[in-house]
Design a protein around this motif. Structure first.
Motif, PDB file in Angstrom:
ATOM      1  N   SER A 148       0.828  -1.202   0.000  1.00 29.21           N
ATOM      2  CA  SER A 148       0.000   0.000   0.000  1.00 29.21           C
ATOM      3  C   SER A 148       0.861   1.249   0.000  1.00 29.21           C
ATOM      4  O   SER A 148       0.616   2.203  -0.758  1.00 29.21           O
ATOM      5  CB  SER A 148      -0.920  -0.014   1.224  1.00 29.21           C
ATOM      6  OG  SER A 148      -1.623   1.190   1.334  1.00 29.21           O
TER       7      SER A 148
ATOM      8  N   ILE B 277      -5.365   2.194  -1.638  1.00 29.69           N
ATOM      9  CA  ILE B 277      -6.469   2.289  -0.686  1.00 29.69           C
ATOM     10  C   ILE B 277      -6.945   0.898  -0.275  1.00 29.69           C
ATOM     11  O   ILE B 277      -7.144   0.624   0.911  1.00 29.69           O
ATOM     12  CB  ILE B 277      -7.626   3.111  -1.288  1.00 29.69           C
ATOM     13  CG1 ILE B 277      -7.212   4.575  -1.440  1.00 29.69           C
ATOM     14  CG2 ILE B 277      -8.887   2.989  -0.438  1.00 29.69           C
ATOM     15  CD1 ILE B 277      -8.174   5.405  -2.267  1.00 29.69           C
TER      16      ILE B 277
ATOM     17  N   LEU C 230      -4.985  -2.561   7.521  1.00 27.17           N
ATOM     18  CA  LEU C 230      -5.511  -1.997   8.769  1.00 27.17           C
ATOM     19  C   LEU C 230      -6.506  -2.931   9.426  1.00 27.17           C
ATOM     20  O   LEU C 230      -6.570  -3.034  10.647  1.00 27.17           O
ATOM     21  CB  LEU C 230      -6.180  -0.649   8.504  1.00 27.17           C
ATOM     22  CG  LEU C 230      -5.267   0.553   8.394  1.00 27.17           C
ATOM     23  CD1 LEU C 230      -6.069   1.786   8.015  1.00 27.17           C
ATOM     24  CD2 LEU C 230      -4.525   0.788   9.687  1.00 27.17           C
TER      25      LEU C 230
ATOM     26  N   LEU D 208      -2.768   4.237   2.843  1.00 27.95           N
ATOM     27  CA  LEU D 208      -4.172   4.590   2.639  1.00 27.95           C
ATOM     28  C   LEU D 208      -4.303   6.086   2.341  1.00 27.95           C
ATOM     29  O   LEU D 208      -4.990   6.487   1.396  1.00 27.95           O
ATOM     30  CB  LEU D 208      -4.977   4.210   3.880  1.00 27.95           C
ATOM     31  CG  LEU D 208      -6.482   4.290   3.811  1.00 27.95           C
ATOM     32  CD1 LEU D 208      -7.025   3.283   2.826  1.00 27.95           C
ATOM     33  CD2 LEU D 208      -7.063   4.029   5.179  1.00 27.95           C
TER      34      LEU D 208
ATOM     35  N   GLY E 149       1.160   3.818  -3.098  1.00 27.01           N
ATOM     36  CA  GLY E 149       0.799   5.206  -2.850  1.00 27.01           C
ATOM     37  C   GLY E 149       1.884   6.164  -3.272  1.00 27.01           C
ATOM     38  O   GLY E 149       1.610   7.220  -3.850  1.00 27.01           O
TER      39      GLY E 149
ATOM     40  N   GLY F 225      -2.910   6.880  -1.048  1.00 29.35           N
ATOM     41  CA  GLY F 225      -3.835   6.425  -2.088  1.00 29.35           C
ATOM     42  C   GLY F 225      -4.955   7.421  -2.319  1.00 29.35           C
ATOM     43  O   GLY F 225      -5.309   7.719  -3.465  1.00 29.35           O
ATOM     44  N   VAL F 226      -5.502   7.964  -1.246  1.00 31.99           N
ATOM     45  CA  VAL F 226      -6.547   8.984  -1.375  1.00 31.99           C
ATOM     46  C   VAL F 226      -5.982  10.232  -2.043  1.00 31.99           C
ATOM     47  O   VAL F 226      -6.616  10.820  -2.937  1.00 31.99           O
ATOM     48  CB  VAL F 226      -7.161   9.306   0.008  1.00 31.99           C
ATOM     49  CG1 VAL F 226      -8.071  10.508  -0.075  1.00 31.99           C
ATOM     50  CG2 VAL F 226      -7.908   8.104   0.555  1.00 31.99           C
TER      51      VAL F 226
ATOM     52  N   GLY G  76      -4.206  -0.853   1.822  1.00 33.24           N
ATOM     53  CA  GLY G  76      -4.108  -0.187   3.119  1.00 33.24           C
ATOM     54  C   GLY G  76      -5.271  -0.544   4.026  1.00 33.24           C
ATOM     55  O   GLY G  76      -5.099  -0.783   5.216  1.00 33.24           O
ATOM     56  N   TYR G  77      -6.465  -0.585   3.445  1.00 35.60           N
ATOM     57  CA  TYR G  77      -7.644  -0.945   4.234  1.00 35.60           C
ATOM     58  C   TYR G  77      -7.546  -2.387   4.739  1.00 35.60           C
ATOM     59  O   TYR G  77      -7.828  -2.665   5.903  1.00 35.60           O
ATOM     60  CB  TYR G  77      -8.909  -0.759   3.393  1.00 35.60           C
ATOM     61  CG  TYR G  77     -10.153  -1.231   4.091  1.00 35.60           C
ATOM     62  CD1 TYR G  77     -10.724  -0.472   5.107  1.00 35.60           C
ATOM     63  CD2 TYR G  77     -10.747  -2.441   3.757  1.00 35.60           C
ATOM     64  CE1 TYR G  77     -11.852  -0.912   5.759  1.00 35.60           C
ATOM     65  CE2 TYR G  77     -11.874  -2.883   4.403  1.00 35.60           C
ATOM     66  CZ  TYR G  77     -12.432  -2.116   5.407  1.00 35.60           C
ATOM     67  OH  TYR G  77     -13.546  -2.557   6.054  1.00 35.60           O
TER      68      TYR G  77
ATOM     69  N   ALA H   6       0.333   1.127   6.910  1.00 36.24           N
ATOM     70  CA  ALA H   6      -0.982   0.943   6.296  1.00 36.24           C
ATOM     71  C   ALA H   6      -1.733   2.271   6.228  1.00 36.24           C
ATOM     72  O   ALA H   6      -2.342   2.589   5.200  1.00 36.24           O
ATOM     73  CB  ALA H   6      -1.787  -0.088   7.081  1.00 36.24           C
ATOM     74  N   LYS H   7      -1.670   3.053   7.297  1.00 29.45           N
ATOM     75  CA  LYS H   7      -2.341   4.363   7.289  1.00 29.45           C
ATOM     76  C   LYS H   7      -1.697   5.291   6.274  1.00 29.45           C
ATOM     77  O   LYS H   7      -2.385   6.005   5.552  1.00 29.45           O
ATOM     78  CB  LYS H   7      -2.291   5.001   8.675  1.00 29.45           C
ATOM     79  CG  LYS H   7      -3.226   4.382   9.658  1.00 29.45           C
ATOM     80  CD  LYS H   7      -3.102   5.053  11.018  1.00 29.45           C
ATOM     81  CE  LYS H   7      -3.920   4.323  12.056  1.00 29.45           C
ATOM     82  NZ  LYS H   7      -3.743   4.903  13.391  1.00 29.45           N
TER      83      LYS H   7
END
Length: 87
Positions: free
Chosen positions: A22, A42, A49, A62, A26, A65-66, A45-46, A58-59
């Motif tokens: 992830s 995303i 998590l 995520l 990213g 990715g956003v 990462g999800y 992971a955060k």
């Protein structure tokens, strides 16, 4: 007992791999194929998590990715809008 701990470490290793994937997706998505790699970042990462392993990576993956997806959509809008304004 050892069989149980082996499966637990395997699940953590899988989540750790997803967290790293992830994060890497990213980062790379900031430069290439932002929407595709951002969505993959995303998802990975999800999932990482959800398995509660390496939460920081992971955060970060995520969030990146956003940022990738939002940045790619904004750039598509700006480049498309620029075509209409210049015409």
């Amino acid at each position: 007992m050892t069989g149980y701990s082996g499966s637990s470490s395997r699940a953590r290793g899988n989540a750790g791999g997803m967290a790293i994937a992830s994060l890497v997706l990213g980062i790379v998505g900031l430069f290439f194929l932002g929407i595709i790699l951002g969505i993959l970042a995303i998802v990975f990462g999800y999932l990482a998590l959800k398995q509660a392993s390496r939460n920081g990576m992971a955060k970060a993956g995520l969030i990146l990715g956003v940022v990738d997806v939002v940045f790619a959509v904004v750039m598509m809008f700006v480049s498309g809008f620029g075509l209409y304004v210049g015409a």
